[in-house]
Scaffold this motif. Structure first.
Motif, PDB file in Angstrom:
ATOM      1  N   PHE A  30      -9.723 -26.335 -50.580  1.00  0.00           N
ATOM      2  CA  PHE A  30      -9.226 -24.777 -50.153  1.00  0.00           C
ATOM      3  C   PHE A  30     -10.130 -24.579 -48.992  1.00  0.00           C
ATOM      4  O   PHE A  30      -8.715 -24.058 -47.922  1.00  0.00           O
ATOM      5  N   ASN A  31     -10.044 -25.330 -47.763  1.00  0.00           N
ATOM      6  CA  ASN A  31     -10.506 -24.943 -46.302  1.00  0.00           C
ATOM      7  C   ASN A  31      -9.441 -25.262 -46.044  1.00  0.00           C
ATOM      8  O   ASN A  31      -9.277 -24.223 -44.574  1.00  0.00           O
ATOM      9  N   PRO A  32      -8.526 -26.275 -45.421  1.00  0.00           N
ATOM     10  CA  PRO A  32      -8.075 -26.067 -44.631  1.00  0.00           C
ATOM     11  C   PRO A  32      -6.223 -25.879 -45.690  1.00  0.00           C
ATOM     12  O   PRO A  32      -5.888 -25.145 -44.424  1.00  0.00           O
ATOM     13  N   LEU A  33      -6.324 -25.859 -46.594  1.00  0.00           N
ATOM     14  CA  LEU A  33      -5.120 -25.119 -47.525  1.00  0.00           C
ATOM     15  C   LEU A  33      -5.592 -22.901 -46.581  1.00  0.00           C
ATOM     16  O   LEU A  33      -4.335 -22.080 -46.159  1.00  0.00           O
ATOM     17  N   PHE A  34      -6.352 -23.037 -46.742  1.00  0.00           N
ATOM     18  CA  PHE A  34      -7.348 -21.334 -46.555  1.00  0.00           C
ATOM     19  C   PHE A  34      -6.904 -21.292 -44.660  1.00  0.00           C
ATOM     20  O   PHE A  34      -6.036 -20.252 -44.295  1.00  0.00           O
ATOM     21  N   TRP A  35      -7.110 -22.048 -43.872  1.00  0.00           N
ATOM     22  CA  TRP A  35      -6.659 -22.546 -42.491  1.00  0.00           C
ATOM     23  C   TRP A  35      -5.832 -22.596 -42.425  1.00  0.00           C
ATOM     24  O   TRP A  35      -5.189 -21.321 -40.951  1.00  0.00           O
ATOM     25  N   ASN A  36      -4.430 -23.188 -42.896  1.00  0.00           N
ATOM     26  CA  ASN A  36      -3.646 -23.152 -42.631  1.00  0.00           C
ATOM     27  C   ASN A  36      -2.456 -21.755 -42.720  1.00  0.00           C
ATOM     28  O   ASN A  36      -1.788 -21.515 -42.378  1.00  0.00           O
ATOM     29  N   VAL A  37      -2.626 -21.569 -44.255  1.00  0.00           N
ATOM     30  CA  VAL A  37      -2.152 -20.303 -44.592  1.00  0.00           C
ATOM     31  C   VAL A  37      -2.477 -19.403 -44.182  1.00  0.00           C
ATOM     32  O   VAL A  37      -1.380 -18.493 -43.466  1.00  0.00           O
ATOM     33  N   VAL A  38      -3.388 -18.828 -43.652  1.00  0.00           N
ATOM     34  CA  VAL A  38      -3.943 -17.678 -42.959  1.00  0.00           C
ATOM     35  C   VAL A  38      -3.341 -17.679 -41.280  1.00  0.00           C
ATOM     36  O   VAL A  38      -2.766 -16.544 -41.223  1.00  0.00           O
ATOM     37  N   ALA A  39      -3.758 -19.158 -40.599  1.00  0.00           N
ATOM     38  CA  ALA A  39      -3.119 -19.246 -39.553  1.00  0.00           C
ATOM     39  C   ALA A  39      -1.481 -18.947 -39.340  1.00  0.00           C
ATOM     40  O   ALA A  39      -0.821 -18.724 -38.280  1.00  0.00           O
ATOM     41  N   ARG A  40      -0.641 -19.467 -40.075  1.00  0.00           N
ATOM     42  CA  ARG A  40       0.292 -19.266 -40.338  1.00  0.00           C
ATOM     43  C   ARG A  40       0.680 -17.835 -40.601  1.00  0.00           C
ATOM     44  O   ARG A  40       2.242 -16.864 -39.749  1.00  0.00           O
ATOM     45  N   TRP A  41       0.282 -16.761 -41.296  1.00  0.00           N
ATOM     46  CA  TRP A  41       0.883 -15.815 -41.992  1.00  0.00           C
ATOM     47  C   TRP A  41       0.351 -15.088 -40.910  1.00  0.00           C
ATOM     48  O   TRP A  41       1.174 -14.004 -40.395  1.00  0.00           O
ATOM     49  N   GLU A  42      -0.540 -15.467 -39.780  1.00  0.00           N
ATOM     50  CA  GLU A  42      -1.226 -14.620 -38.024  1.00  0.00           C
ATOM     51  C   GLU A  42       0.067 -14.653 -37.468  1.00  0.00           C
ATOM     52  O   GLU A  42       0.265 -14.257 -36.545  1.00  0.00           O
ATOM     53  N   HIS A  43       0.721 -16.238 -37.467  1.00  0.00           N
ATOM     54  CA  HIS A  43       1.637 -16.319 -36.300  1.00  0.00           C
ATOM     55  C   HIS A  43       2.940 -15.213 -36.890  1.00  0.00           C
ATOM     56  O   HIS A  43       3.511 -15.421 -35.494  1.00  0.00           O
ATOM     57  N   LYS A  44       3.430 -15.405 -37.706  1.00  0.00           N
ATOM     58  CA  LYS A  44       4.142 -14.509 -38.449  1.00  0.00           C
ATOM     59  C   LYS A  44       4.447 -12.959 -38.168  1.00  0.00           C
ATOM     60  O   LYS A  44       5.183 -12.491 -38.019  1.00  0.00           O
ATOM     61  N   THR A  45       3.050 -12.548 -38.588  1.00  0.00           N
ATOM     62  CA  THR A  45       2.999 -11.232 -38.984  1.00  0.00           C
ATOM     63  C   THR A  45       1.879 -10.766 -37.940  1.00  0.00           C
ATOM     64  O   THR A  45       2.132  -9.522 -37.653  1.00  0.00           O
ATOM     65  N   ARG A  46       1.007 -10.851 -36.782  1.00  0.00           N
ATOM     66  CA  ARG A  46       0.479 -10.238 -36.441  1.00  0.00           C
ATOM     67  C   ARG A  46      -0.427  -9.785 -36.693  1.00  0.00           C
ATOM     68  O   ARG A  46      -1.275  -8.443 -36.045  1.00  0.00           O
ATOM     69  N   ALA A  47      -0.935  -9.844 -38.135  1.00  0.00           N
ATOM     70  CA  ALA A  47      -1.877  -8.103 -38.778  1.00  0.00           C
ATOM     71  C   ALA A  47      -3.145  -8.519 -38.629  1.00  0.00           C
ATOM     72  O   ALA A  47      -3.612  -7.387 -38.713  1.00  0.00           O
ATOM     73  N   LEU A  48      -3.221  -9.829 -38.363  1.00  0.00           N
ATOM     74  CA  LEU A  48      -5.242  -9.530 -38.033  1.00  0.00           C
ATOM     75  C   LEU A  48      -5.597  -8.876 -36.343  1.00  0.00           C
ATOM     76  O   LEU A  48      -6.145  -8.291 -36.371  1.00  0.00           O
ATOM     77  N   SER A  49      -4.131  -9.607 -35.763  1.00  0.00           N
ATOM     78  CA  SER A  49      -4.268  -8.899 -34.543  1.00  0.00           C
ATOM     79  C   SER A  49      -4.567  -7.505 -34.068  1.00  0.00           C
ATOM     80  O   SER A  49      -5.144  -7.137 -33.888  1.00  0.00           O
ATOM     81  N   ARG A  50      -3.505  -7.024 -34.750  1.00  0.00           N
ATOM     82  CA  ARG A  50      -3.342  -5.407 -35.277  1.00  0.00           C
ATOM     83  C   ARG A  50      -4.489  -5.091 -36.033  1.00  0.00           C
ATOM     84  O   ARG A  50      -5.455  -3.742 -35.275  1.00  0.00           O
ATOM     85  N   ALA A  51      -4.625  -5.176 -36.757  1.00  0.00           N
ATOM     86  CA  ALA A  51      -5.998  -5.060 -37.316  1.00  0.00           C
ATOM     87  C   ALA A  51      -7.780  -5.072 -36.694  1.00  0.00           C
ATOM     88  O   ALA A  51      -8.348  -4.047 -37.043  1.00  0.00           O
ATOM     89  N   PHE A  52      -7.692  -6.460 -36.269  1.00  0.00           N
ATOM     90  CA  PHE A  52      -8.938  -6.282 -35.043  1.00  0.00           C
ATOM     91  C   PHE A  52      -8.687  -6.192 -33.657  1.00  0.00           C
ATOM     92  O   PHE A  52      -9.845  -5.679 -32.770  1.00  0.00           O
ATOM     93  N   GLY A  53      -7.594  -5.299 -33.553  1.00  0.00           N
ATOM     94  CA  GLY A  53      -7.593  -4.403 -32.573  1.00  0.00           C
ATOM     95  C   GLY A  53      -7.039  -5.438 -30.982  1.00  0.00           C
ATOM     96  O   GLY A  53      -6.039  -5.111 -29.965  1.00  0.00           O
TER      97      GLY A  53
END
Length: 126
Positions: A30-53
């Protein structure tokens, strides 16, 4: 014709029916899967960056979650190892010392790469 004798001996040292073993395998996967999926999702959408400011705050929060997941994974692995059969040839002082040496070398590699890349470079890149 395939000789399965080596695999049969190997499975004599691993109890795959143990619940702790299954949890450890799942946490390791799970750990590398989570890391890669969330990092790629953040790279495409910048959703975490917007959520955290800011991207930096998002990276620090994601890095903290990844570190906590690593602690959970290590705990699950340790618990699984406690319940597994031991290989008698490695259950000696020299096997223990060799394990400590390998652990020390791996720790040096991890810490040196972390120091070279920094927190942000390690967890999401810059």
């Amino acid at each position: 014709q395939v000789d399965v004798g080596a695999m049969a001996r190997l499975f004599g040292y691993v109890d795959v029916t143990d619940g702790d073993f299954a949890v450890a395998v799942l946490s390791i996967a799970f750990n590398p899967l989570f890391w890669n999926v969330v990092a790629r999702w953040e790279h495409k959408t910048r959703a975490l960056s917007r959520a955290f400011g800011s991207p930096r705050a998002a990276c620090y929060c994601l890095g903290t979650v990844i570190l906590l997941l690593n602690c959970v994974r290590s705990h699950c692995f340790t618990e699984a190892m406690k319940s597994q059969p031991r290989l008698e040839g490695l259950d000696c002082r020299w096997g223990y010392l060799l394990g400590l040496a390998v652990l020390a070398v791996g720790t040096v590699f991890v810490i040196s790469s972390f120091l070279a890349l920094g927190f942000v470079g390690t967890f999401l890149g810059e």
